[in-house]
Design a protein around this motif. Structure first.
Motif, short mmCIF file in Angstrom:
data_model
loop_
_atom_site.label_atom_id
_atom_site.label_comp_id
_atom_site.label_asym_id
_atom_site.label_seq_id
_atom_site.Cartn_x
_atom_site.Cartn_y
_atom_site.Cartn_z
N ARG A 79 0.86 -1.19 0.00
CA ARG A 79 0.00 0.00 0.00
C ARG A 79 0.89 1.24 0.00
O ARG A 79 2.02 1.20 0.45
N HIS A 80 0.32 2.33 -0.46
CA HIS A 80 1.02 3.62 -0.41
C HIS A 80 0.76 4.34 0.91
O HIS A 80 -0.38 4.35 1.37
N TYR A 81 1.78 4.96 1.48
CA TYR A 81 1.60 5.82 2.65
C TYR A 81 2.43 7.09 2.51
O TYR A 81 3.59 7.05 2.10
N SER A 82 1.81 8.18 2.86
CA SER A 82 2.51 9.46 2.86
C SER A 82 3.49 9.50 4.02
O SER A 82 3.27 8.86 5.04
N THR A 96 1.73 7.87 9.51
CA THR A 96 0.55 7.90 10.38
C THR A 96 -0.57 7.18 9.65
O THR A 96 -0.94 7.56 8.53
N ASP A 98 -4.43 5.53 9.57
CA ASP A 98 -5.80 5.37 10.03
C ASP A 98 -6.07 3.88 10.15
O ASP A 98 -5.64 3.13 9.29
N GLU A 104 -6.40 -4.73 5.64
CA GLU A 104 -5.37 -5.77 5.67
C GLU A 104 -4.05 -5.24 6.22
O GLU A 104 -3.44 -5.84 7.09
N VAL A 105 -3.61 -4.10 5.70
CA VAL A 105 -2.32 -3.55 6.11
C VAL A 105 -2.46 -2.66 7.35
O VAL A 105 -1.74 -2.84 8.33
N SER A 106 -3.40 -1.73 7.33
CA SER A 106 -3.56 -0.86 8.51
C SER A 106 -3.99 -1.70 9.71
O SER A 106 -3.63 -1.40 10.85
N ARG B 10 -5.23 -11.49 4.05
CA ARG B 10 -6.57 -12.03 3.80
C ARG B 10 -6.45 -13.44 3.27
O ARG B 10 -5.44 -13.79 2.67
C1 LIG Z 1 -0.60 8.22 -2.34
C2 LIG Z 1 -1.35 7.63 -1.17
C3 LIG Z 1 -0.97 7.99 0.13
C4 LIG Z 1 -1.65 7.44 1.23
N1 LIG Z 1 -1.28 7.85 2.50
C5 LIG Z 1 -1.93 7.38 3.57
C6 LIG Z 1 -1.58 7.81 4.90
O1 LIG Z 1 -0.68 8.63 5.09
N2 LIG Z 1 -2.29 7.30 5.94
C7 LIG Z 1 -3.31 6.40 5.76
O2 LIG Z 1 -3.91 5.97 6.77
N3 LIG Z 1 -3.67 5.98 4.52
C8 LIG Z 1 -3.00 6.44 3.43
N4 LIG Z 1 -3.35 5.98 2.16
C9 LIG Z 1 -4.34 4.89 2.04
C10 LIG Z 1 -3.61 3.55 2.17
O3 LIG Z 1 -2.81 3.33 1.01
C11 LIG Z 1 -4.54 2.33 2.28
O4 LIG Z 1 -5.49 2.37 1.25
C12 LIG Z 1 -5.26 2.23 3.61
O5 LIG Z 1 -4.32 2.17 4.68
C13 LIG Z 1 -6.15 0.98 3.65
O6 LIG Z 1 -5.36 -0.18 3.46
P1 LIG Z 1 -5.69 -1.49 4.25
O7 LIG Z 1 -4.81 -2.57 3.72
O8 LIG Z 1 -5.65 -1.26 5.72
O9 LIG Z 1 -7.19 -1.74 3.85
P2 LIG Z 1 -7.72 -2.71 2.70
O10 LIG Z 1 -7.48 -4.11 3.08
O11 LIG Z 1 -7.19 -2.23 1.39
O12 LIG Z 1 -9.24 -2.43 2.84
C14 LIG Z 1 -9.84 -1.16 2.48
C15 LIG Z 1 -11.35 -1.36 2.52
O13 LIG Z 1 -11.74 -2.27 1.52
C16 LIG Z 1 -12.35 -3.42 2.08
N5 LIG Z 1 -11.73 -4.60 1.40
C17 LIG Z 1 -10.75 -4.55 0.48
N6 LIG Z 1 -10.44 -5.79 0.02
C18 LIG Z 1 -11.23 -6.64 0.65
C19 LIG Z 1 -11.39 -8.04 0.60
N7 LIG Z 1 -10.66 -8.81 -0.22
N8 LIG Z 1 -12.29 -8.59 1.42
C20 LIG Z 1 -13.02 -7.82 2.25
N9 LIG Z 1 -12.93 -6.50 2.32
C21 LIG Z 1 -12.05 -5.89 1.54
C22 LIG Z 1 -12.02 -3.40 3.56
O14 LIG Z 1 -13.07 -3.93 4.34
C23 LIG Z 1 -11.85 -1.94 3.84
O15 LIG Z 1 -13.06 -1.32 4.17
C24 LIG Z 1 -2.70 6.52 1.04
C25 LIG Z 1 -3.07 6.16 -0.26
C26 LIG Z 1 -2.40 6.70 -1.36
C27 LIG Z 1 -2.83 6.28 -2.74
#
Ligand SMILES: Cc1cc2nc3c(=O)[nH]c(=O)nc-3n(C[C@H](O)[C@H](O)[C@H](O)COP(=O)(O)OP(=O)(O)OC[C@H]3O[C@@H](n4cnc5c(N)ncnc54)[C@H](O)[C@@H]3O)c2cc1C
Lengths: 255, 201
Positions: A79-82, A96, A98, A104-106, B10
């Protein structure tokens, strides 16, 4: 008749401020091991993760990185993070995150991670949303969209820069405002659900943006907008309606 | 391999359609553009092909819509990590436009540019042979402005930053020239199956 293209192609319209900061290819291509050294809670849903990255070659405020977690069977999630920290934090960077429900990652960061754990990062990436500290900056962010903007604010403070900088941030309520303790007179907070007594509750509006555009620095502001797509659409429209030129609005959408 | 303690991820679904490093966004369609979404009505939209072609030509909305329709049903992949399966776009194959302008044999590359001034470079070979479209419909409805409406380029076999939103034109060149994201550190070509994300990949 055939038209011969000019040597360097120039689009016939105004946007596309060229990337100001070239990205170093080698560092962008390389995965590096980062060691978690500290976790700081910011709000009930956000925490800051401090990482030691010995080979980090530095970044500019506003840039982001790609982060990768790998499971024992080889499955990887990226995933991308600032980057939240200022560039001068040598050998360390801070992110930082959320806590996204079911993320999955957060989710791993918020429920499993502890100091000593390692993850992989590559970057810094993209010179487009970067701010070198040389031009007046008007920053609009919401939720975790404040993260890259805070890197700019911290850089401005750490270097004691004289160039004007103003920030407008939106949060659901005071307890959800990331970096609340660190925000100073450069920042105006807008609360959408609950606010301290005497502070109105509501969306970011023209009335918040107008005073900032009224105090134009010489040569105007570079505007940086960061947050969810919904916020980015709303905030960029407010800026355009208030007279900010479109080609001087840079947007980072978290998706 | 650098295993992350306690990370399981996942449950894996073996999906041969998912390129390496991507995840299934399902019903989500994230918006990722660096610029302000333009206020562009179909009546103000136009599309031009010039450069190394025999007959440069500009189409307005009605003229472009009058070309034989063609649709794409399949997957799309964004460099930020999400893929979307079984999407349906409606528009016109780029081949129909090239048929009118007739590219020169010397043309090897293209720069696609938007009404906003965004640019993306592509090898000409990636735009011909039924692999690229000018698209104005998504799932049977007009393409939303934040997704590039009224019309965008669609090159689904490459990462989606190549599929320039609010497409205004394509200029054919006899050499490659980096576009907007390519000047900002992204890969020249952007093939998701080879994970060509950033320059140096
Ligand atoms: C340039 C850029 C900078 C960013 N900077 C930040 C930052 O500084 N801080 C920050 O907090 N975030 C930032 N983000 C967002 C970050 O990249 C992630 O998208 C965010 O942390 C969510 O990832 P995750 O793996 O926790 O959630 P994911 O697993 O990707 O889930 C996101 C949502 O989709 C649902 N979901 C997705 N896939 C499935 C699946 N297979 N089954 C069930 N549900 C699913 C989940 O329930 C959830 O609600 C940034 C994004 C970009 C593009």
């Amino acid at each position: 008749m055939t038209e011969t293209p000019a040597k360097a192609f120039t689009p016939p319209t105004r946007f596309a401020v060229p990337g100001r900061i070239p990205v170093a290819d080698q560092t962008a291509a390389l995965w590096q091991t980062a060691t978690l050294t500290e976790i700081r809670r910011e709000t009930p849903h956000a925490a800051t993760f401090r990482l030691a990255v010995p080979g980090w070659t530095g970044h500019l405020p506003g840039q982001h990185l790609m982060l990768r977690l790998t499971a024992a069977d080889g499955y990887a999630a990226q995933r991308h993070y600032s980057i939240a920290s200022a560039p001068d934090d040598s050998g360390h960077i801070e992110l930082t995150l959320d806590h996204v429900p079911d993320g999955e990652v957060s989710g791993w960061f918020h429920t499993v991670a502890r100091p000593g754990d390692t993850v992989e990062v590559r970057g810094p990436l993209s010179g487009f949303f970067a701010w070198a500290g040389d031009r007046p900056a008007l920053l609009l962010g919401a939720g975790s969209g404040v993260v890259p903007l805070m890197s700019m604010v911290r850089h401005h403070r750490a270097r004691d820069l004289a160039v004007p900088l103003r920030m407008l941030v939106s949060a659901r309520g005071p307890e959800e405002l990331i970096y609340a303790r660190e925000l100073g007179t450069e920042t105006t907070a807008v609360f959408t659900r609950s606010a301290p007594t005497g502070v109105p509750v509501g969306r970011m509006a023209a009335a918040h943006v107008a005073p900032l555009l009224a105090e134009q620095p010489p040569n105007g502001w570079e505007a940086y907008v960061c947050g969810s797509n919904g916020f980015a659409e709303h905030a960029s429209r407010l800026l355009v309606e208030a007279g900010q030129p479109v080609e001087r609005i840079r947007i980072e959408r978290f998706g | 391999m650098n295993v992350t303690r306690g990370f399981t991820g996942r449950p894996r679904v073996d999906n041969p359609g998912l390129p390496p490093g991507q995840y299934d966004a399902r019903d989500d369609w994230p918006v990722l553009s660096a610029e302000v979404t333009p206020d562009l009505a179909p009546a103000d939209w136009s599309f031009r092909i010039d450069g190394l072609v025999e007959r440069p030509h500009t189409w307005d909305w009605d003229a472009a819509r009058a070309l034989p329709g063609s649709s794409y049903e399949g997957d799309i992949h964004c460099v930020t990590g999400w893929s979307k399966f079984g999407v349906r776009f409606g528009g016109v194959s780029l081949d129909a436009f090239f048929h009118v302008v007739r590219p020169h044999g010397s043309a090897t590359h293209a720069i696609a540019y938007s009404h906003t001034g965004y640019t993306a470079n592509l090898p000409l070979a990636d735009l011909v042979g039924g692999r690229a479209w000018i698209a104005w419909e998504y799932d049977g409805r007009p393409l939303a402005p934040e997704h590039g409406g009224p019309a965008r380029l669609l090159v689904p076999h490459l990462y989606f930053w190549k599929s320039a939103k609010w497409i205004a034109g394509i200029t054919l060149l006899d050499h490659d020239e980096p576009g907007f994201w390519e000047r900002n550190g992204y890969h020249e070509r952007g093939n998701p199956w080879e994970e060509q994300r950033y320059s140096g990949d």
